[in-house]
Design a protein around this motif. Structure first.
Motif, short mmCIF file in Angstrom:
data_model
loop_
_atom_site.label_atom_id
_atom_site.label_comp_id
_atom_site.label_asym_id
_atom_site.label_seq_id
_atom_site.Cartn_x
_atom_site.Cartn_y
_atom_site.Cartn_z
N ILE A 41 22.98 26.63 19.11
CA ILE A 41 23.70 27.57 18.25
C ILE A 41 24.55 26.79 17.26
N LYS A 42 24.36 27.10 15.98
CA LYS A 42 25.14 26.43 14.94
C LYS A 42 26.49 27.14 14.80
N VAL A 43 27.55 26.39 15.02
CA VAL A 43 28.90 26.93 14.88
C VAL A 43 29.30 26.78 13.42
N THR B 198 28.08 16.82 14.24
CA THR B 198 27.13 16.23 13.32
C THR B 198 27.64 16.33 11.89
N ALA B 199 26.92 15.70 10.98
CA ALA B 199 27.20 15.82 9.55
C ALA B 199 25.88 15.66 8.82
N SER B 200 25.65 16.48 7.80
CA SER B 200 24.37 16.46 7.10
C SER B 200 24.11 15.12 6.42
N PHE C 272 24.32 25.11 24.32
CA PHE C 272 24.26 24.00 23.36
C PHE C 272 24.77 24.47 22.01
N LEU C 273 25.81 23.80 21.53
CA LEU C 273 26.41 24.14 20.24
C LEU C 273 26.29 22.95 19.29
N SER C 274 26.08 23.24 18.02
CA SER C 274 26.05 22.21 16.99
C SER C 274 27.17 22.51 16.00
N VAL C 275 28.00 21.51 15.73
CA VAL C 275 29.13 21.69 14.82
C VAL C 275 29.04 20.65 13.71
N ASP C 276 28.90 21.13 12.47
CA ASP C 276 28.95 20.23 11.32
C ASP C 276 30.43 20.00 11.00
N VAL C 277 30.85 18.75 11.11
CA VAL C 277 32.28 18.43 10.96
C VAL C 277 32.83 18.79 9.58
N ASP C 278 31.97 18.84 8.58
CA ASP C 278 32.43 19.20 7.24
C ASP C 278 32.60 20.72 7.10
#
Length: 127
Positions: free
Chosen positions: A15-17, A42-44, A68-74
């Motif tokens: 899941i994208k946060v 993560t970061a793109s 499971f979570l995905s977090v883009d720090v930006d």
């Protein structure tokens, strides 16, 4: 994108946060259900992070009892700073809304080993 790829992306267990509200929602849900969480910060623009995405998806399929979570720090800076994320990729294992382990760097073998241990300790805890 072909039909098969599209179907596969729709079946993602990661899941994208995209906001602090989304983060809080999933943390609360997981606490309520006594569900362990694995987060990929993560970061793109970070190639090692991007390279770990398929592996993280694979882990998500292999461990159905873990959120499971995905977090883009930006995109969600508040969450990254709250958990003191300084480098990407960083993987955080969480229980009851609190971090219990953190792995910095793209190391699939170590990530799988830690996740195995984490899941085993949760099963013992639940038994």
């Amino acid at each position: 994108m072909g039909t098969q790829e599209l179907e596969q992306s729709n079946k993602s267990r990661v899941i994208k946060v995209d906001s602090l509200d989304t983060w809080d929602f999933y943390l609360t849900q997981a606490k309520y259900k006594d569900c362990p969480i694995t987060v990929h910060f993560t970061a793109s623009w970070c190639m090692p992070s991007v390279a770990m995405n398929p592996f993280f998806e694979e882990l998500a399929s292999a461990y159905p009892d873990v959120l499971f979570l995905s977090v883009d720090v930006d995109d969600v800076k508040e969450v990254a700073s709250k958990l003191e994320i300084k480098a990407m990729p960083t993987f955080v294992l969480m229980k009851d809304g609190a971090p219990v382990d953190k792995l910095v760097g793209a190391n699939p073998d170590e990530m799988r080993k830690r996740l195995d241990g984490f899941v085993q300790s949760n099963r013992v805890h639940l038994a």
